[in-house]
Design a protein around this motif. Structure first.
Motif, short mmCIF file in Angstrom:
data_model
loop_
_atom_site.label_atom_id
_atom_site.label_comp_id
_atom_site.label_asym_id
_atom_site.label_seq_id
_atom_site.Cartn_x
_atom_site.Cartn_y
_atom_site.Cartn_z
N LEU A 85 5.74 -66.64 -8.93
CA LEU A 85 6.29 -65.43 -9.53
C LEU A 85 7.72 -65.67 -10.00
O LEU A 85 8.10 -65.28 -11.13
N ALA A 86 8.54 -66.30 -9.18
CA ALA A 86 9.92 -66.58 -9.56
C ALA A 86 9.99 -67.59 -10.69
O ALA A 86 10.78 -67.43 -11.64
N LEU A 97 15.32 -62.56 -14.13
CA LEU A 97 15.22 -62.57 -12.68
C LEU A 97 16.59 -62.41 -12.02
O LEU A 97 16.71 -61.66 -11.04
N ALA A 98 17.60 -63.08 -12.52
CA ALA A 98 18.92 -62.99 -11.89
C ALA A 98 19.47 -61.57 -11.93
O ALA A 98 20.14 -61.13 -10.99
N GLU A 99 19.20 -60.84 -13.00
CA GLU A 99 19.66 -59.46 -13.09
C GLU A 99 18.88 -58.57 -12.13
O GLU A 99 19.46 -57.70 -11.46
N ARG A 103 20.48 -56.65 -8.73
CA ARG A 103 20.41 -55.21 -8.45
C ARG A 103 19.82 -54.96 -7.06
O ARG A 103 20.28 -54.07 -6.34
N VAL A 104 18.82 -55.74 -6.69
CA VAL A 104 18.24 -55.59 -5.35
C VAL A 104 19.28 -55.89 -4.28
O VAL A 104 19.41 -55.17 -3.28
N TYR A 105 20.04 -56.96 -4.46
CA TYR A 105 21.05 -57.34 -3.47
C TYR A 105 22.11 -56.25 -3.32
O TYR A 105 22.57 -55.97 -2.20
N ARG A 106 22.49 -55.63 -4.42
CA ARG A 106 23.48 -54.55 -4.34
C ARG A 106 22.93 -53.35 -3.57
O ARG A 106 23.67 -52.69 -2.82
#
Length: 203
Positions: A85-86, A97-99, A103-106
């Motif tokens: 998937l990644a 993916l990086a964006e 957002r998930v990490y934030r």
């Protein structure tokens, strides 16, 4: 399914992301300790896990694992599917993916205090080392499975178990691509029997 896949399958909002990640850390009845949207996402996480474990393509992937590691095939296949998937994220999602992972990490940082205790301890490492994005790299799959194996009470059969990914790469990737439309359809509340017309995979 592992962390990235659950996030991909969840509804695209913060509480759904939280619930999809918390699903592995919240055990027992969902007794109202979290809000309705988080609770619903945790419940969906559990349903997706049940659906995944019983799916014939996933069963086939597990059967590809070597006999000595077969006991842990479910853990390995979850990680291997997150790798595909990644690695091919741009095929399945319009947002880079990086964006998406940023957002998930934030969200994890902002809602740190409501996370289950074990996820509270894990989340800073997930953010610091970009676990979700790193799954695209086979070396990170080795690292993640070796780390999981260190927690086993029995002999560490997960040590270097990403060898199973390397040795069965094309077959496992084909399995993943065959399975993803079914689980996506299931997560969206549609009939997910294998062989039905496939939906678009882009989110």
């Amino acid at each position: 399914m592992n962390y990235l896949a659950h996030l991909y399958l969840s509804e695209p909002h913060e509480e759904a992301w939280l619930g999809s990640l918390m699903g592995d850390f919240v055990k027992g009845p969902l007794d109202g300790r979290y809000g309705s949207e988080i609770t619903r996402a945790i419940a969906m996480h559990r349903k997706i896990d049940v659906f995944t474990d019983a799916h014939p393509v996933v069963v086939q992937s597990k059967s590809r694992m070597s006999t000595e590691r077969r006991r842990y095939a479910g853990i390995m296949v979850d990680m291997f599917y997150d790798h595909f998937l990644a690695r091919h994220w741009q095929d399945f999602h319009d947002e880079p993916l990086a964006e998406f992972t940023g957002r998930v990490y934030r969200v994890l940082e902002r809602y740190h205090t409501i996370l289950p205790e074990r996820l509270q301890r894990m989340a800073p490492m997930m953010v610091q080392w970009d676990w979700l994005g790193s799954y695209a790299d086979i070396g990170s799959i080795y690292t993640a499975l070796n780390r999981m194996g260190q927690r086993l009470k029995r002999e560490n059969r997960l040590m270097n178990s990403a060898d199973e990914l390397v040795g069965n790469y094309a077959q496992l990737e084909a399995d993943f691509r065959a399975f993803l439309p079914d689980v996506l359809r299931y997560a969206r509340g549609r009939d997910a029997r294998p062989g039905l017309a496939q939906p678009t995979l882009r989110r």
